[in-house]
Design a protein around this motif. Sequence first.
Motif, mmCIF file in Angstrom:
data_model
loop_
_atom_site.group_PDB
_atom_site.id
_atom_site.type_symbol
_atom_site.label_atom_id
_atom_site.label_comp_id
_atom_site.label_asym_id
_atom_site.label_seq_id
_atom_site.Cartn_x
_atom_site.Cartn_y
_atom_site.Cartn_z
ATOM 1 N N ARG A 130 0.825 -1.191 0.000
ATOM 2 C CA ARG A 130 0.000 0.000 0.000
ATOM 3 C C ARG A 130 0.867 1.252 0.000
ATOM 4 O O ARG A 130 1.875 1.303 0.670
ATOM 5 N N PRO A 131 0.474 2.283 -0.751
ATOM 6 C CA PRO A 131 1.226 3.536 -0.715
ATOM 7 C C PRO A 131 1.219 4.091 0.701
ATOM 8 O O PRO A 131 0.194 4.104 1.366
ATOM 9 N N GLY A 132 2.378 4.506 1.159
ATOM 10 C CA GLY A 132 2.489 5.107 2.479
ATOM 11 C C GLY A 132 2.519 4.115 3.624
ATOM 12 O O GLY A 132 2.596 4.508 4.774
ATOM 13 N N ALA A 133 2.459 2.802 3.342
ATOM 14 C CA ALA A 133 2.483 1.809 4.415
ATOM 15 C C ALA A 133 3.844 1.830 5.094
ATOM 16 O O ALA A 133 4.868 2.007 4.458
ATOM 17 N N THR A 161 -2.831 2.320 7.135
ATOM 18 C CA THR A 161 -1.548 2.725 6.559
ATOM 19 C C THR A 161 -0.361 2.418 7.460
ATOM 20 O O THR A 161 0.776 2.504 7.015
ATOM 21 N N VAL A 162 -0.610 2.061 8.715
ATOM 22 C CA VAL A 162 0.463 1.714 9.648
ATOM 23 C C VAL A 162 0.339 0.233 9.979
ATOM 24 O O VAL A 162 -0.708 -0.211 10.446
ATOM 25 N N ASP A 163 1.405 -0.514 9.708
ATOM 26 C CA ASP A 163 1.403 -1.946 9.976
ATOM 27 C C ASP A 163 2.170 -2.268 11.255
ATOM 28 O O ASP A 163 3.189 -1.629 11.541
ATOM 29 N N PRO A 164 1.734 -3.286 11.990
ATOM 30 C CA PRO A 164 2.526 -3.761 13.121
ATOM 31 C C PRO A 164 3.719 -4.555 12.601
ATOM 32 O O PRO A 164 3.703 -5.048 11.472
ATOM 33 N N ALA A 165 4.752 -4.673 13.400
ATOM 34 C CA ALA A 165 5.902 -5.504 13.034
ATOM 35 C C ALA A 165 5.520 -6.973 13.193
ATOM 36 O O ALA A 165 4.663 -7.306 14.023
ATOM 37 N N PRO A 166 6.118 -7.867 12.410
ATOM 38 C CA PRO A 166 5.879 -9.291 12.636
ATOM 39 C C PRO A 166 6.233 -9.655 14.076
ATOM 40 O O PRO A 166 7.191 -9.135 14.644
ATOM 41 N N ASP A 182 -11.329 7.263 10.379
ATOM 42 C CA ASP A 182 -11.815 7.851 9.130
ATOM 43 C C ASP A 182 -13.224 8.427 9.281
ATOM 44 O O ASP A 182 -13.836 8.851 8.317
ATOM 45 N N GLY A 183 -13.748 8.434 10.518
ATOM 46 C CA GLY A 183 -15.073 8.995 10.776
ATOM 47 C C GLY A 183 -16.214 8.017 10.579
ATOM 48 O O GLY A 183 -17.374 8.363 10.783
ATOM 49 N N THR A 184 -15.918 6.787 10.202
ATOM 50 C CA THR A 184 -16.933 5.770 9.946
ATOM 51 C C THR A 184 -17.294 5.040 11.240
ATOM 52 O O THR A 184 -16.399 4.635 11.986
ATOM 53 N N PRO A 185 -18.575 4.846 11.525
ATOM 54 C CA PRO A 185 -18.955 4.021 12.681
ATOM 55 C C PRO A 185 -18.470 2.582 12.470
ATOM 56 O O PRO A 185 -18.726 1.991 11.414
ATOM 57 N N ILE A 186 -17.746 2.049 13.442
ATOM 58 C CA ILE A 186 -17.226 0.690 13.352
ATOM 59 C C ILE A 186 -17.655 -0.107 14.573
ATOM 60 O O ILE A 186 -18.021 0.451 15.605
ATOM 61 N N GLU A 187 -17.604 -1.434 14.420
ATOM 62 C CA GLU A 187 -17.999 -2.319 15.516
ATOM 63 C C GLU A 187 -16.988 -3.439 15.675
ATOM 64 O O GLU A 187 -16.160 -3.679 14.804
ATOM 65 N N HIS A 188 -17.087 -4.107 16.814
ATOM 66 C CA HIS A 188 -16.278 -5.279 17.114
ATOM 67 C C HIS A 188 -14.786 -5.012 16.919
ATOM 68 O O HIS A 188 -14.089 -5.728 16.209
ATOM 69 N N GLU A 210 -1.392 10.027 3.636
ATOM 70 C CA GLU A 210 -1.016 11.060 4.598
ATOM 71 C C GLU A 210 -1.555 10.764 6.001
ATOM 72 O O GLU A 210 -1.044 11.275 6.989
ATOM 73 N N ALA A 211 -2.617 9.962 6.079
ATOM 74 C CA ALA A 211 -3.235 9.641 7.377
ATOM 75 C C ALA A 211 -2.564 8.415 7.973
ATOM 76 O O ALA A 211 -2.253 7.452 7.279
ATOM 77 N N ARG A 212 -2.328 8.450 9.282
ATOM 78 C CA ARG A 212 -1.733 7.312 9.985
ATOM 79 C C ARG A 212 -2.868 6.555 10.676
ATOM 80 O O ARG A 212 -3.360 6.985 11.710
ATOM 81 N N THR A 213 -3.265 5.443 10.052
ATOM 82 C CA THR A 213 -4.369 4.648 10.585
ATOM 83 C C THR A 213 -3.919 3.214 10.811
ATOM 84 O O THR A 213 -3.128 2.669 10.050
#
Length: 176
Positions: free
Chosen positions: A26-29, A91-96, A112-118, A146-149
């Motif tokens: 992914r770009p920016g990953a 866009t941000v991955d954990p290390a193995p 991202d402003g979206t309602p999420i669950e679980h 540009e966003a760090r998610t």
Amino acid sequence: MTGLTVAALATVGFLAYQASANAPLRPGAERASSSTPVTASKVPRDTRHPGALPAGSGAGRRVVYSLDDDRVWLVGDNGRARRSFPVAPGTVDPAPGSYPVTSRSNSITGTDGTPIEHVVRFTSVDGVAIGFSAAVDGSVPRQDPEARTGGIRESRTDGDAMWEFATIGEKVVVIR
């Protein structure tokens, strides 16, 4: 086609693309460092069965998350995959490495402003929480480099399965 049908087909197509073993990064990953690295640089895959549980991904009950394949396996006590599904990472991955599930939220608003669950969180990278979640409306986030998610989006059905499986303390093994 109706707008809803087109949106559903686009979402399915995007998830299929993300699950492809040949998908580009992914770009920016980002890749983070870890104190618990996996010994192999890339875990071998069963090329005859692309959805097969990767060898060397641990033992016993666990969640396996492949960064390269954008795929998750829920593995039972017997070491066999109960379920496998594609995911759409942030866009941000954990290390193995191996991490315990540290917190869960039934329903919140994603970065991202979206309602999420679980929401099932298992680590953080430089202040960005990393975890699995499902959008209530079934959407997949648009990647903004540009966003760090750190949200790893899954379908609502897969999110239900993750919620039931990955309670506090459950092991999450992250592999390349």
